[in-house]
Design an enzyme around this catalytic site. Structure first.
Site, PDB file in Angstrom:
ATOM      1  N   SER A  13       0.829  -1.219   0.000  1.00 22.69           N
ATOM      2  CA  SER A  13       0.000   0.000   0.000  1.00 22.69           C
ATOM      3  C   SER A  13       0.860   1.265   0.000  1.00 22.69           C
ATOM      4  CB  SER A  13      -0.974   0.005   1.188  1.00 22.69           C
ATOM      5  OG  SER A  13      -0.311   0.249   2.401  1.00 22.69           O
ATOM      6  N   ARG A  65      22.234 -15.148   2.086  1.00 25.79           N
ATOM      7  CA  ARG A  65      21.873 -13.723   2.126  1.00 25.79           C
ATOM      8  C   ARG A  65      22.687 -12.938   1.094  1.00 25.79           C
ATOM      9  NH1 ARG A  65      19.545 -10.208   5.531  1.00 25.79           N
ATOM     10  NH2 ARG A  65      19.001 -11.964   6.834  1.00 25.79           N
ATOM     11  N   HIS A 109       8.657   3.251   9.161  1.00 23.63           N
ATOM     12  CA  HIS A 109       8.416   2.422  10.338  1.00 23.63           C
ATOM     13  C   HIS A 109       7.168   2.939  11.058  1.00 23.63           C
ATOM     14  CE1 HIS A 109       9.419  -0.354  13.515  1.00 23.63           C
ATOM     15  NE2 HIS A 109       9.170   0.606  14.389  1.00 23.63           N
ATOM     16  N   GLU A 174       1.142   6.983   7.063  1.00 24.16           N
ATOM     17  CA  GLU A 174       2.344   6.480   6.373  1.00 24.16           C
ATOM     18  C   GLU A 174       2.327   6.906   4.901  1.00 24.16           C
ATOM     19  OE1 GLU A 174       3.345   2.322   6.768  1.00 24.16           O
ATOM     20  OE2 GLU A 174       2.537   2.245   8.791  1.00 24.16           O
TER      21      GLU A 174
HETATM   22  C1  GRF Z   1       3.811  -0.692   6.998  1.00 21.55           C
HETATM   23  O1  GRF Z   1       3.111  -0.666   8.198  1.00 21.55           O
HETATM   24  C2  GRF Z   1       5.222  -0.184   7.205  1.00 21.55           C
HETATM   25  O2  GRF Z   1       5.320   0.807   8.165  1.00 21.55           O
HETATM   26  C3  GRF Z   1       5.950  -1.416   7.637  1.00 21.55           C
HETATM   27  O3  GRF Z   1       5.384  -2.456   6.884  1.00 21.55           O
HETATM   28  C4  GRF Z   1       4.049  -2.109   6.495  1.00 21.55           C
HETATM   29  C5  GRF Z   1       3.986  -2.205   5.002  1.00 21.55           C
HETATM   30  O4  GRF Z   1       2.700  -2.005   4.493  1.00 21.55           O
HETATM   31  N1  GRF Z   1       7.369  -1.251   7.461  1.00 21.55           N
HETATM   32  P1  GRF Z   1       2.456  -1.973   2.926  1.00 21.55           P
HETATM   33  O5  GRF Z   1       3.016  -3.262   2.356  1.00 21.55           O
HETATM   34  O6  GRF Z   1       3.144  -0.770   2.359  1.00 21.55           O
HETATM   35  O7  GRF Z   1       0.969  -1.909   2.762  1.00 21.55           O
END
Ligand code: GRF
Length: 188
Positions: A13, A65, A109, A174
């Site tokens: 998202s 890795r 984050h 976000e």
């Molecule tokens: C988000 O909550 C981000 O903060 C974390 O992982 C999630 C990713 O969500 N690092 P999406 O895949 O971008 O919907």
């Protein structure tokens, strides 16, 4: 115009929000490639639907890795991004990888760092009983959920919040925060 590579592992998202902002013309950027370490990530399907250069580098098939990162770096070297955007990328980057793109890798984050680093940041916030949480966009360093902060957005934590309800409200912020951070970097 900045060139962006997106690395993701799941829903995508944040990737979609960045892509939408570019399409709307509110962010002067170009997504040059999208890379997932999981073949079944909804985010990589979305990238294909939106006609991006979508790559799967399955970590389970790479042996080590180092071999996985080498393959990701090979794709990045060809795509020549200015910035690498981690958008729900559930792999720790090695110090060697980070050193290849110093101050050019961004992460988001779901907490106000340095509070609640690591997994389940929203559940940590609810369990601790903080009244305010939010999200942080920061440059990636060798340390997990560390590095210079570009943007933070605060979200009120309500009495009846669960990890799920708080996560949903943080996610809305976000999407704004990532676009805001990238806009800062794309400004002349
Ligand atoms: C988000 O909550 C981000 O903060 C974390 O992982 C999630 C990713 O969500 N690092 P999406 O895949 O971008 O919907």
């Amino acid at each position: 115009m900045i060139r962006i590579a997106v690395l993701l592992s799941g829903r995508g998202s944040n990737f979609a929000a960045i892509d939408d902002a570019i399409r709307r013309g509110t962010l002067d950027a170009e997504i040059v490639c999208v890379i997932s370490n999981r073949p079944d990530a909804p985010g990589i399907e979305l990238a294909r639907e939106r006609r991006h250069h979508a790559h799967v580098v399955d970590h389970r098939k790479c042996g080590s890795r180092a071999a996985h990162e080498e393959e990701v770096l090979r794709i990045l070297d060809t795509a020549r991004p200015d910035y690498i955007v981690l958008a729900g990328y559930m792999r720790l980057l090695s110090p060697e990888f980070v050193a290849r793109y110093p101050m050019r890798i961004l992460n988001i984050h779901p907490s106000l760092l340095p509070a609640f680093p690591g997994v389940d940041a929203q559940a940590q916030a609810v369990a601790y009983g903080v009244k305010v949480s939010g999200c942080t966009v920061h440059f990636v360093t060798e340390k997990l959920d560390d590095g210079p902060i570009l943007v933070q957005r605060a979200v009120e934590v309500r009495e009846d919040d669960t990890a799920e309800t708080l996560s949903a409200r943080i996610l809305v912020e976000e999407h704004v925060a990532y676009v805001e951070a990238l806009a800062k970097l794309s400004a002349p």
